[in-house]
Write an enzyme that holds these catalytic residues in place. Sequence first.
Site, PDB file in Angstrom:
ATOM      1  N   LYS A 229      -2.495  14.677 -21.499  1.00 21.49           N
ATOM      2  CA  LYS A 229      -3.772  15.270 -21.912  1.00 21.49           C
ATOM      3  C   LYS A 229      -3.706  15.602 -23.389  1.00 21.49           C
ATOM      4  O   LYS A 229      -2.662  16.037 -23.878  1.00 21.49           O
ATOM      5  CB  LYS A 229      -4.023  16.556 -21.104  1.00 21.49           C
ATOM      6  CG  LYS A 229      -5.265  17.330 -21.548  1.00 21.49           C
ATOM      7  CD  LYS A 229      -5.555  18.545 -20.683  1.00 21.49           C
ATOM      8  CE  LYS A 229      -6.744  19.299 -21.272  1.00 21.49           C
ATOM      9  NZ  LYS A 229      -7.135  20.461 -20.477  1.00 21.49           N
ATOM     10  N   GLU A 278     -12.443  32.512 -22.988  1.00 20.92           N
ATOM     11  CA  GLU A 278     -11.059  32.232 -22.585  1.00 20.92           C
ATOM     12  C   GLU A 278     -10.089  33.309 -23.045  1.00 20.92           C
ATOM     13  O   GLU A 278      -9.804  33.433 -24.239  1.00 20.92           O
ATOM     14  CB  GLU A 278     -10.644  30.865 -23.158  1.00 20.92           C
ATOM     15  CG  GLU A 278      -9.300  30.384 -22.658  1.00 20.92           C
ATOM     16  CD  GLU A 278      -9.067  28.902 -22.965  1.00 20.92           C
ATOM     17  OE1 GLU A 278     -10.026  28.209 -23.358  1.00 20.92           O
ATOM     18  OE2 GLU A 278      -7.936  28.449 -22.809  1.00 20.92           O
ATOM     19  N   GLU A 322      -7.482  17.758 -15.610  1.00 16.74           N
ATOM     20  CA  GLU A 322      -7.517  18.499 -16.879  1.00 16.74           C
ATOM     21  C   GLU A 322      -7.138  19.963 -16.670  1.00 16.74           C
ATOM     22  O   GLU A 322      -6.441  20.567 -17.475  1.00 16.74           O
ATOM     23  CB  GLU A 322      -8.966  18.500 -17.372  1.00 16.74           C
ATOM     24  CG  GLU A 322      -9.268  17.616 -18.536  1.00 16.74           C
ATOM     25  CD  GLU A 322     -10.709  17.822 -18.955  1.00 16.74           C
ATOM     26  OE1 GLU A 322     -11.567  17.086 -18.428  1.00 16.74           O
ATOM     27  OE2 GLU A 322     -10.981  18.705 -19.792  1.00 16.74           O
ATOM     28  N   GLU A 457     -20.217  16.949 -24.090  1.00 18.01           N
ATOM     29  CA  GLU A 457     -19.607  18.236 -23.703  1.00 18.01           C
ATOM     30  C   GLU A 457     -19.426  19.146 -24.931  1.00 18.01           C
ATOM     31  O   GLU A 457     -19.704  20.344 -24.870  1.00 18.01           O
ATOM     32  CB  GLU A 457     -18.266  17.979 -23.017  1.00 18.01           C
ATOM     33  CG  GLU A 457     -17.612  19.240 -22.503  1.00 18.01           C
ATOM     34  CD  GLU A 457     -16.333  18.941 -21.727  1.00 18.01           C
ATOM     35  OE1 GLU A 457     -16.354  18.065 -20.843  1.00 18.01           O
ATOM     36  OE2 GLU A 457     -15.313  19.585 -22.021  1.00 18.01           O
TER      37      GLU A 457
HETATM   38  C1  LIG Z   1     -11.894  23.245 -26.604  1.00 24.04           C
HETATM   39  C2  LIG Z   1     -12.872  24.015 -26.132  1.00 24.04           C
HETATM   40  O1  LIG Z   1     -12.896  24.508 -24.867  1.00 24.04           O
HETATM   41  C3  LIG Z   1     -11.789  24.342 -23.996  1.00 24.04           C
HETATM   42  C4  LIG Z   1     -11.844  23.054 -23.292  1.00 24.04           C
HETATM   43  C5  LIG Z   1     -12.472  22.912 -22.074  1.00 24.04           C
HETATM   44  C6  LIG Z   1     -12.605  21.555 -21.434  1.00 24.04           C
HETATM   45  O2  LIG Z   1     -12.109  20.577 -21.988  1.00 24.04           O
HETATM   46  O3  LIG Z   1     -13.248  21.436 -20.372  1.00 24.04           O
HETATM   47  C7  LIG Z   1     -12.941  24.053 -21.401  1.00 24.04           C
HETATM   48  C8  LIG Z   1     -12.706  25.289 -21.881  1.00 24.04           C
HETATM   49  C9  LIG Z   1     -11.823  25.504 -23.035  1.00 24.04           C
HETATM   50  O4  LIG Z   1     -10.527  25.698 -22.617  1.00 24.04           O
HETATM   51  C10 LIG Z   1     -13.984  24.453 -27.018  1.00 24.04           C
HETATM   52  O5  LIG Z   1     -14.873  25.170 -26.546  1.00 24.04           O
HETATM   53  O6  LIG Z   1     -13.985  24.112 -28.201  1.00 24.04           O
END
Ligand SMILES: C=C(O[C@@H]1C=C(C(=O)O)C=C[C@H]1O)C(=O)O
Length: 489
Positions: A229, A278, A322, A457
């Site tokens: 990852k 987080e 993930e 996303e």
């Molecule tokens: C990297 C980010 O978020 C992170 C990545 C995520 C994912 O890939 O699903 C979810 C939450 C966070 O741990 C961000 O918001 O910039």
Amino acid sequence: MLGVSVATAALAQRARMEVLAEQARRRARRLGRSVLVSVTTELKPRDPLALFARGVGVTHNRLFWSRPADGLAVAGLGAAWSFAASGPERFALAAQAWRELVAHAEVAADPTLPFSGPMAAAGFAFDPDRPALGHWDGFADGLLLLPRLTLATDGQRTSLTVNGLVGPTTSSIQLHLAAARRLRDLLGRTWRAPQIDAGLELRDALPPGVWRAMVAAAVAELRAGSLEKVVLAREVRARSQSPFDPAATLEALRRDYPDTFVFALARGGRTFLGASPERLVSLQGRTVAASSLAGSAPRGSRPAEDAALGQALLASPKDRVEHAVVTRMLLDALREVCADVVAAPEPTLMRLHNVQHLFTPLTATAASGTSILDLVARLHPTPALGGQPREAALAWIRQHERLDRGWYGAPVGWIDAQGQGEFAVAIRSALVGRYEASLFAGAGIVAASDPEREERETEIKLRAILGALGARGAEMFTTEAQRTQRGLR
Ligand SMILES: C=C(O[C@@H]1C=C(C(=O)O)C=C[C@H]1O)C(=O)O
């Protein structure tokens, strides 16, 4: 006591401060170095964000930290003491500097008050070995900042802390007291968040399409099997016609994202701020709490659609992979230094205004004498922001990402005199100047990722901070693909 007025608290504090300062002066002479004096008293309830807002132009350093849903908020102004570190040992260096400072401090605190005693804000760079591109000047690889004045509330009670250093030969306490008094004068002033009226112009830091191509390259690498990852981030630059107002942005974030850590550190004209869902780790007594947060889906506009999106996320093999990578790493890392390490058996949904995530809380018991910074050093970066295996993923990011993450994605939080504290992962964040801001968002890439979906996303994640900076309607669409689709260019 229900709290007293600012004037009464100031008088009580001055007297206590002078007694402690005299003791500190003697100790400083003996030790041959400066000694910290810290006094906390109770105040009538007032909003720490108002103090943060009022401090603009008065002091170079301002900080804000809150968990709105829990009623918790703290603001700090000025710097009684600060410490900057660089390089990979930044956590250990910061932990040691803090331990030495508080070991000999003269403290008058009431442990029943929130944030009682000296409490330093801390922020770190995501990767000290990154190629630094300049706009993070003033945000060291590791920074501890003990404000001259801290105002904190837990929703029930409010505390005011004044911090100052006393030198071995000449006392600087008078100067500190004068500065603290000046800052304290700001407490009485009222503040209402102004209407945000920005009018933003957005552009990607990278040319269009380059980010998706990078994700495609990562996917090829992941399928070849050397990486499990890797998290890749984007930077979007926003230009505003009127000056940004960080306090107004924080007000919008705490209103719309109450279940996050709403934070800011202003250094002169630039403020790093955000609303992170987080938690990296917290330490209270010997109780450790951490969280695995990875795997994302949009929110639906109607309840049925929203629930379906949530169910699809819970059932998505790609997102479960993930997520599992992060949970596994946290379990392994905590087990090295803690007892009773437990993770919830299955992820649940964490639902925020703009996005939903897979979420697994973890708890553990730390060995006595553990500092929150020991835990931060061990856990950062988790594969929610770096990747797996950690070093290979970081090397891939360094080589391909072409942006300076600075403090984005890195630990931000606070530490108290006992070494307890709480750190969030600084995501959903931006570095905000007067008319320009850099916004950051990333996404976890695994072998099953699709570049366009990952770009979407990041788009959804960026909306939290874009909205709070004043973006409206069409300005919410940051990618070239989205703007073209909507005929916006
Ligand atoms: C990297 C980010 O978020 C992170 C990545 C995520 C994912 O890939 O699903 C979810 C939450 C966070 O741990 C961000 O918001 O910039």
